[in-house]
Write a protein that holds these residues in place. Sequence first.
Motif, PDB file in Angstrom:
ATOM      1  N   ALA A   1      14.687   3.749   7.552  1.00 38.52           N
ATOM      2  CA  ALA A   1      14.747   2.287   7.507  1.00 38.52           C
ATOM      3  C   ALA A   1      13.365   1.712   7.230  1.00 38.52           C
ATOM      4  CB  ALA A   1      15.304   1.739   8.819  1.00 38.52           C
ATOM      5  N   ALA A   2      12.326   2.285   7.848  1.00 39.03           N
ATOM      6  CA  ALA A   2      10.958   1.822   7.589  1.00 39.03           C
ATOM      7  C   ALA A   2      10.563   2.111   6.150  1.00 39.03           C
ATOM      8  CB  ALA A   2       9.995   2.494   8.560  1.00 39.03           C
ATOM      9  N   TYR A   3      10.937   3.281   5.653  1.00 39.27           N
ATOM     10  CA  TYR A   3      10.675   3.634   4.247  1.00 39.27           C
ATOM     11  C   TYR A   3      11.301   2.598   3.308  1.00 39.27           C
ATOM     12  CZ  TYR A   3      11.583   6.232  -0.129  1.00 39.27           C
ATOM     13  OH  TYR A   3      11.696   6.623  -1.435  1.00 39.27           O
ATOM     14  N   GLN A   4      12.525   2.204   3.596  1.00 37.37           N
ATOM     15  CA  GLN A   4      13.197   1.225   2.742  1.00 37.37           C
ATOM     16  C   GLN A   4      12.543  -0.149   2.827  1.00 37.37           C
ATOM     17  OE1 GLN A   4      15.418   1.843   0.521  1.00 37.37           O
ATOM     18  NE2 GLN A   4      15.835   3.974   1.056  1.00 37.37           N
ATOM     19  N   ARG A   5      11.974  -0.489   3.992  1.00 43.11           N
ATOM     20  CA  ARG A   5      11.341  -1.797   4.169  1.00 43.11           C
ATOM     21  C   ARG A   5       9.979  -1.882   3.503  1.00 43.11           C
ATOM     22  NH1 ARG A   5      10.305  -3.178  10.013  1.00 43.11           N
ATOM     23  NH2 ARG A   5       9.321  -4.974   9.045  1.00 43.11           N
ATOM     24  N   SER A   6       9.294  -0.764   3.368  1.00 47.50           N
ATOM     25  CA  SER A   6       7.931  -0.804   2.835  1.00 47.50           C
ATOM     26  C   SER A   6       7.969  -1.257   1.382  1.00 47.50           C
ATOM     27  CB  SER A   6       7.275   0.573   2.969  1.00 47.50           C
ATOM     28  OG  SER A   6       8.020   1.548   2.256  1.00 47.50           O
ATOM     29  N   PRO A   7       7.085  -2.166   0.995  1.00 50.74           N
ATOM     30  CA  PRO A   7       7.205  -2.815  -0.309  1.00 50.74           C
ATOM     31  C   PRO A   7       6.573  -2.073  -1.473  1.00 50.74           C
ATOM     32  CG  PRO A   7       5.430  -3.842   0.924  1.00 50.74           C
ATOM     33  CD  PRO A   7       6.056  -2.820   1.837  1.00 50.74           C
TER      34      PRO A   7
ATOM     35  N   THR B   1      12.005  12.417  -1.117  1.00 50.11           N
ATOM     36  CA  THR B   1      12.470  11.186  -1.758  1.00 50.11           C
ATOM     37  C   THR B   1      11.230  10.367  -2.090  1.00 50.11           C
ATOM     38  OG1 THR B   1      14.446  11.207  -0.349  1.00 50.11           O
ATOM     39  CG2 THR B   1      13.992   9.185  -1.569  1.00 50.11           C
ATOM     40  N   THR B   2      11.180   9.779  -3.276  1.00 51.26           N
ATOM     41  CA  THR B   2      10.035   8.963  -3.646  1.00 51.26           C
ATOM     42  C   THR B   2      10.503   7.651  -4.250  1.00 51.26           C
ATOM     43  OG1 THR B   2       9.825   9.858  -5.890  1.00 51.26           O
ATOM     44  CG2 THR B   2       8.672  11.026  -4.135  1.00 51.26           C
ATOM     45  N   ARG B   3       9.601   6.656  -4.237  1.00 51.54           N
ATOM     46  CA  ARG B   3       9.923   5.349  -4.808  1.00 51.54           C
ATOM     47  C   ARG B   3       8.654   4.727  -5.399  1.00 51.54           C
ATOM     48  NH1 ARG B   3      10.986   2.461  -0.502  1.00 51.54           N
ATOM     49  NH2 ARG B   3       8.990   1.371  -0.577  1.00 51.54           N
ATOM     50  N   ALA B   4       8.742   4.298  -6.640  1.00 50.15           N
ATOM     51  CA  ALA B   4       7.702   3.485  -7.293  1.00 50.15           C
ATOM     52  C   ALA B   4       6.359   4.193  -7.377  1.00 50.15           C
ATOM     53  CB  ALA B   4       7.540   2.148  -6.564  1.00 50.15           C
ATOM     54  N   LEU B   5       6.364   5.531  -7.489  1.00 49.13           N
ATOM     55  CA  LEU B   5       5.094   6.231  -7.668  1.00 49.13           C
ATOM     56  C   LEU B   5       4.620   6.078  -9.108  1.00 49.13           C
ATOM     57  CD1 LEU B   5       5.613   9.580  -5.723  1.00 49.13           C
ATOM     58  CD2 LEU B   5       4.677   7.412  -4.904  1.00 49.13           C
ATOM     59  N   PRO B   6       3.324   6.001  -9.329  1.00 43.66           N
ATOM     60  CA  PRO B   6       2.827   5.937 -10.709  1.00 43.66           C
ATOM     61  C   PRO B   6       3.291   7.132 -11.532  1.00 43.66           C
ATOM     62  CG  PRO B   6       1.058   5.482  -9.143  1.00 43.66           C
ATOM     63  CD  PRO B   6       2.235   5.954  -8.350  1.00 43.66           C
TER      64      PRO B   6
ATOM     65  N   ALA C   1       0.864  -1.186   0.000  1.00 40.77           N
ATOM     66  CA  ALA C   1       0.000   0.000   0.000  1.00 40.77           C
ATOM     67  C   ALA C   1       0.894   1.226   0.000  1.00 40.77           C
ATOM     68  CB  ALA C   1      -0.906   0.003   1.231  1.00 40.77           C
ATOM     69  N   PRO C   2       0.486   2.305  -0.632  1.00 40.76           N
ATOM     70  CA  PRO C   2       1.291   3.527  -0.613  1.00 40.76           C
ATOM     71  C   PRO C   2       1.478   4.040   0.810  1.00 40.76           C
ATOM     72  CG  PRO C   2      -0.416   3.652  -2.305  1.00 40.76           C
ATOM     73  CD  PRO C   2      -0.728   2.456  -1.467  1.00 40.76           C
ATOM     74  N   LEU C   3       2.698   4.483   1.111  1.00 39.60           N
ATOM     75  CA  LEU C   3       3.011   4.995   2.439  1.00 39.60           C
ATOM     76  C   LEU C   3       3.768   6.311   2.310  1.00 39.60           C
ATOM     77  CD1 LEU C   3       4.157   1.669   4.103  1.00 39.60           C
ATOM     78  CD2 LEU C   3       2.106   2.952   4.699  1.00 39.60           C
TER      79      LEU C   3
END
Length: 315
Positions: A241-247, A309-314, A221-223
């Motif tokens: 660290a939590a940001y990096q762990r979120s899938p 910082t962002t990751r895997a956003l549409p 889920a987006p976080l």
Amino acid sequence: MSVQRLIAALVAALLAGCGPATAATGESGPAAARHAPSRSYPVGIRQFVLDPDGPRPLPVTVWYPAGPADRGPVGGPAGPVVRAAAPVAAGRFPVVVYSHGLRSLPDLHAPLTSRWAAAGFVVAAPTFPRTNLRARDFTRADVRNQPADGWRLIRHLVGLDTRRGDPLAGHLDVARFAAAGHSAGGFTTAGMFTSGHSARLRSGIVLAGGGLAGSFAGPAAPLLFVHGAADPIVPESVGRAAYQRSPGPAVFLSLPGQGHGEYLTPGRPGFAQVLATTTDFLRWTLYDDPAALRRLPADALLAGTTTLTTRALPG
């Protein structure tokens, strides 16, 4: 960072005083409005106690869009107009479950939660029994039980939406929930995203927090993570660290030089960016509003105040 070191860091953060969930049953529910609201609402507020005779009674404060939206004062820079027991605005609204931190209360987060309500969300904030400001048997260890409280509240709201005579009945989009929280409430929020969690929970916002054991093991889920880079209570490294762990898709908004939550106070540096970013994020994830996602980077950034910082956003 290894799993063992990560868990140790999270436990240490909680012990410094950072101020598995049961899934909701059933996935069906009414769809949200096709479009996010284009105007601000006045805000209503009500309170109730969930399971008052149970082992963990849970007082709940609810902020909600009040109606009619096109009449009466709405608010201004000082915040929305909030009225007790005001009639609910027409329509169905997604729900945000907001968790307070250690030795705090829902009312202390009203500058943020009431503004989310004005933007078209119902915000339900529990007062946790053993970590709130007035708890007689206060203990940090009870944070591990709070994700289940959050899910208990979600189940209650799903049922409340069909309860004849309740003012919120028919106004809750019970297919679209987000979880959010500050400090220990951020850890609580992360703890709601465990293996097998209900698809009702579509996104989360972790403010000055991190993950609990078992977090981020369920459906992606987006976080959104928000953290002061100079936080002395929960170091920013714990949030990252939590940001990096979120899938799944993830956003990390950092506030250089800031501590554990001063950016949540109106008028302080960063508040406008935190409010705009969290609101854009909720509109995107709960109203399926692509324009809000496109706005988010510009709304989040202010030179010298925030970094993103962002990751895997549409897109």
